[in-house]
Motif scaffolding. Structure first.
Motif, PDB file in Angstrom:
ATOM      1  N   LEU A 186      51.002 -41.876  80.107  1.00 20.33           N
ATOM      2  CA  LEU A 186      51.056 -42.280  78.704  1.00 20.33           C
ATOM      3  C   LEU A 186      49.972 -41.563  77.904  1.00 20.33           C
ATOM      4  O   LEU A 186      48.781 -41.787  78.090  1.00 20.33           O
ATOM      5  CB  LEU A 186      50.863 -43.797  78.587  1.00 20.33           C
ATOM      6  N   TRP A 187      50.419 -40.677  77.000  1.00 16.73           N
ATOM      7  CA  TRP A 187      49.528 -39.956  76.107  1.00 16.73           C
ATOM      8  C   TRP A 187      49.910 -40.312  74.680  1.00 16.73           C
ATOM      9  O   TRP A 187      51.060 -40.674  74.403  1.00 16.73           O
ATOM     10  CB  TRP A 187      49.658 -38.447  76.304  1.00 16.73           C
ATOM     11  N   ALA A 188      48.950 -40.190  73.758  1.00 14.52           N
ATOM     12  CA  ALA A 188      49.243 -40.521  72.367  1.00 14.52           C
ATOM     13  C   ALA A 188      48.224 -39.883  71.440  1.00 14.52           C
ATOM     14  O   ALA A 188      47.083 -39.627  71.837  1.00 14.52           O
ATOM     15  CB  ALA A 188      49.254 -42.041  72.161  1.00 14.52           C
ATOM     16  N   THR A 189      48.646 -39.635  70.202  1.00 13.94           N
ATOM     17  CA  THR A 189      47.750 -39.106  69.179  1.00 13.94           C
ATOM     18  C   THR A 189      47.923 -39.899  67.889  1.00 13.94           C
ATOM     19  O   THR A 189      49.039 -40.242  67.505  1.00 13.94           O
ATOM     20  CB  THR A 189      48.032 -37.628  68.870  1.00 13.94           C
ATOM     21  N   GLN A 190      46.791 -40.195  67.216  1.00 13.30           N
ATOM     22  CA  GLN A 190      46.855 -40.817  65.899  1.00 13.30           C
ATOM     23  C   GLN A 190      47.221 -39.777  64.839  1.00 13.30           C
ATOM     24  O   GLN A 190      47.885 -40.079  63.861  1.00 13.30           O
ATOM     25  CB  GLN A 190      45.515 -41.468  65.565  1.00 13.30           C
ATOM     26  N   PHE A 191      46.799 -38.543  65.038  1.00 11.80           N
ATOM     27  CA  PHE A 191      47.143 -37.464  64.104  1.00 11.80           C
ATOM     28  C   PHE A 191      48.578 -36.976  64.357  1.00 11.80           C
ATOM     29  O   PHE A 191      49.220 -37.346  65.342  1.00 11.80           O
ATOM     30  CB  PHE A 191      46.145 -36.306  64.219  1.00 11.80           C
ATOM     31  N   HIS A 192      49.052 -36.141  63.450  1.00 13.28           N
ATOM     32  CA  HIS A 192      50.392 -35.562  63.570  1.00 13.28           C
ATOM     33  C   HIS A 192      50.278 -34.147  64.118  1.00 13.28           C
ATOM     34  O   HIS A 192      50.006 -33.209  63.363  1.00 13.28           O
ATOM     35  CB  HIS A 192      51.084 -35.526  62.205  1.00 13.28           C
ATOM     36  N   PRO A 193      50.493 -33.938  65.409  1.00 15.39           N
ATOM     37  CA  PRO A 193      50.401 -32.570  65.938  1.00 15.39           C
ATOM     38  C   PRO A 193      51.447 -31.645  65.333  1.00 15.39           C
ATOM     39  O   PRO A 193      51.202 -30.444  65.172  1.00 15.39           O
ATOM     40  CB  PRO A 193      50.607 -32.757  67.447  1.00 15.39           C
ATOM     41  N   GLU A 194      52.608 -32.193  64.964  1.00 20.62           N
ATOM     42  CA  GLU A 194      53.681 -31.360  64.401  1.00 20.62           C
ATOM     43  C   GLU A 194      53.348 -30.853  63.004  1.00 20.62           C
ATOM     44  O   GLU A 194      54.027 -29.964  62.482  1.00 20.62           O
ATOM     45  CB  GLU A 194      55.006 -32.139  64.392  1.00 20.62           C
ATOM     46  N   LYS A 195      52.277 -31.403  62.393  1.00 21.46           N
ATOM     47  CA  LYS A 195      51.835 -30.961  61.065  1.00 21.46           C
ATOM     48  C   LYS A 195      50.455 -30.325  61.116  1.00 21.46           C
ATOM     49  O   LYS A 195      49.840 -30.117  60.071  1.00 21.46           O
ATOM     50  CB  LYS A 195      51.810 -32.153  60.105  1.00 21.46           C
ATOM     51  N   SER A 196      49.977 -30.034  62.322  1.00 17.57           N
ATOM     52  CA  SER A 196      48.582 -29.609  62.500  1.00 17.57           C
ATOM     53  C   SER A 196      48.436 -28.151  62.879  1.00 17.57           C
ATOM     54  O   SER A 196      47.465 -27.770  63.546  1.00 17.57           O
ATOM     55  CB  SER A 196      47.901 -30.499  63.559  1.00 17.57           C
ATOM     56  N   GLY A 197      49.367 -27.295  62.453  1.00 21.23           N
ATOM     57  CA  GLY A 197      49.229 -25.863  62.653  1.00 21.23           C
ATOM     58  C   GLY A 197      49.131 -25.458  64.111  1.00 21.23           C
ATOM     59  O   GLY A 197      49.727 -26.086  64.998  1.00 21.23           O
ATOM     60  N   ASP A 198      48.353 -24.398  64.363  1.00 18.15           N
ATOM     61  CA  ASP A 198      48.250 -23.849  65.720  1.00 18.15           C
ATOM     62  C   ASP A 198      47.604 -24.834  66.693  1.00 18.15           C
ATOM     63  O   ASP A 198      47.998 -24.894  67.867  1.00 18.15           O
ATOM     64  CB  ASP A 198      47.447 -22.550  65.705  1.00 18.15           C
ATOM     65  N   ALA A 199      46.614 -25.596  66.204  1.00 13.82           N
ATOM     66  CA  ALA A 199      45.948 -26.560  67.098  1.00 13.82           C
ATOM     67  C   ALA A 199      46.926 -27.636  67.539  1.00 13.82           C
ATOM     68  O   ALA A 199      46.972 -28.020  68.717  1.00 13.82           O
ATOM     69  CB  ALA A 199      44.743 -27.184  66.405  1.00 13.82           C
ATOM     70  N   GLY A 200      47.736 -28.150  66.611  1.00 15.15           N
ATOM     71  CA  GLY A 200      48.742 -29.150  66.963  1.00 15.15           C
ATOM     72  C   GLY A 200      49.815 -28.591  67.874  1.00 15.15           C
ATOM     73  O   GLY A 200      50.284 -29.278  68.796  1.00 15.15           O
ATOM     74  N   ALA A 201      50.184 -27.331  67.627  1.00 14.28           N
ATOM     75  CA  ALA A 201      51.180 -26.689  68.490  1.00 14.28           C
ATOM     76  C   ALA A 201      50.666 -26.568  69.915  1.00 14.28           C
ATOM     77  O   ALA A 201      51.431 -26.744  70.882  1.00 14.28           O
ATOM     78  CB  ALA A 201      51.538 -25.308  67.937  1.00 14.28           C
ATOM     79  N   LYS A 202      49.364 -26.291  70.073  1.00 17.07           N
ATOM     80  CA  LYS A 202      48.778 -26.188  71.412  1.00 17.07           C
ATOM     81  C   LYS A 202      48.789 -27.542  72.106  1.00 17.07           C
ATOM     82  O   LYS A 202      49.088 -27.632  73.309  1.00 17.07           O
ATOM     83  CB  LYS A 202      47.344 -25.651  71.307  1.00 17.07           C
ATOM     84  N   VAL A 203      48.466 -28.615  71.376  1.00 21.80           N
ATOM     85  CA  VAL A 203      48.506 -29.967  71.946  1.00 21.80           C
ATOM     86  C   VAL A 203      49.900 -30.288  72.441  1.00 21.80           C
ATOM     87  O   VAL A 203      50.086 -30.804  73.556  1.00 21.80           O
ATOM     88  CB  VAL A 203      48.022 -30.996  70.899  1.00 21.80           C
ATOM     89  N   LEU A 204      50.919 -30.010  71.627  1.00 23.78           N
ATOM     90  CA  LEU A 204      52.303 -30.286  72.045  1.00 23.78           C
ATOM     91  C   LEU A 204      52.695 -29.423  73.232  1.00 23.78           C
ATOM     92  O   LEU A 204      53.387 -29.893  74.147  1.00 23.78           O
ATOM     93  CB  LEU A 204      53.263 -30.067  70.881  1.00 23.78           C
ATOM     94  N   ALA A 205      52.272 -28.171  73.229  1.00 21.47           N
ATOM     95  CA  ALA A 205      52.581 -27.286  74.354  1.00 21.47           C
ATOM     96  C   ALA A 205      51.925 -27.806  75.635  1.00 21.47           C
ATOM     97  O   ALA A 205      52.520 -27.726  76.725  1.00 21.47           O
ATOM     98  CB  ALA A 205      52.123 -25.857  74.063  1.00 21.47           C
ATOM     99  N   ASN A 206      50.711 -28.345  75.511  1.00 20.99           N
ATOM    100  CA  ASN A 206      50.042 -28.921  76.684  1.00 20.99           C
ATOM    101  C   ASN A 206      50.827 -30.103  77.229  1.00 20.99           C
ATOM    102  O   ASN A 206      50.942 -30.289  78.454  1.00 20.99           O
ATOM    103  CB  ASN A 206      48.629 -29.355  76.327  1.00 20.99           C
TER     104      ASN A 206
END
Length: 211
Positions: A186-206
């Motif tokens: 179980l992983w979760a983020t309070q921020f929106h990775p899908e709206k967070s540019g390259d850093a968010g894309a890396k989180v989703l890719a991870n």
């Protein structure tokens, strides 16, 4: 083969931008409320926009809370985003009214303690060492937040020498709040990775790579 991800459609918005972002991260994505598809997917993403109580009502209407519980009982990965993270906790309190959450983590979602509410815009996070979610993401990177409520206190620790404590990432708006959690499947983020540019894309890719 690409891992299969279901984005749970329970009436909470922002589904298509999340779908596009997870597809770019390397997954085959389906947006559906079908509990069988949600159970069978390699990964389940639980989005969330708006009020805690409304999201919980929508989640219960499609038996999403049961799907989340069954997946986690079997060690199947789940990712919550924004209110989709908040509903994983015991309860949310909005305008003095408490609503029961999914209860996967102890804790209460409450109004942020800051001069300016909502917390809207870009902010850094403080990820713990060994984080898989933030692997390859520098401490200077910023993520996009939009929320008035959050979890201000974390109480869940390691239960034995064989079960590690969750990895908790923090951010600050007025005072520190939980920005992300990694706890087994179980992983979760309070921020929106899908709206967070390259850093968010890396989180989703991870996350997709972990599936």
């Amino acid at each position: 083969m690409q891992p299969r991800v279901v984005i749970l459609d329970y009436g909470s918005g922002n589904l298509r931008s999340a779908q596009r972002a997870v597809e770019r991260a390397g997954a085959d994505v389906e947006v559906t409320a079908d509990p069988h598809a949600a159970m069978e997917a390699d990964g389940l993403l639980v989005p969330g926009v708006g009020a805690f109580a409304a999201c919980m009502a929508g989640l219960r209407s499609v038996h999403g809370h049961q799907v989340i519980g069954k997946r986690l009982a079997g060690g199947r990965p789940v990712l919550g985003i924004c209110v989709g993270m908040q509903v994983l906790f015991d309860r949310g309190v909005e305008h003095g009214v408490a609503t029961e959450g999914c209860g996967e983590w102890p804790g209460t979602v409450e109004r942020l303690q800051a001069p300016v509410i909502p917390h809207m815009g870009w902010n850094t996070v403080d990820a713990p060492g060994g984080s898989r979610l933030f692997a390859g993401v520098g401490p200077e990177e910023r993520f996009y937040f939009v929320h008035s409520y959050g979890v201000l206190d974390w109480t869940l620790e390691a239960t034995s020498e064989h079960i590690a404590a969750p990895r908790v990432t923090w951010s600050t708006h007025g005072r520190p709040f939980v920005a992300a959690v990694e706890n087994g499947p179980l992983w979760a983020t309070q921020f929106h990775p899908e709206k967070s540019g390259d850093a968010g894309a890396k989180v989703l890719a991870n996350w997709v790579a972990s599936l």
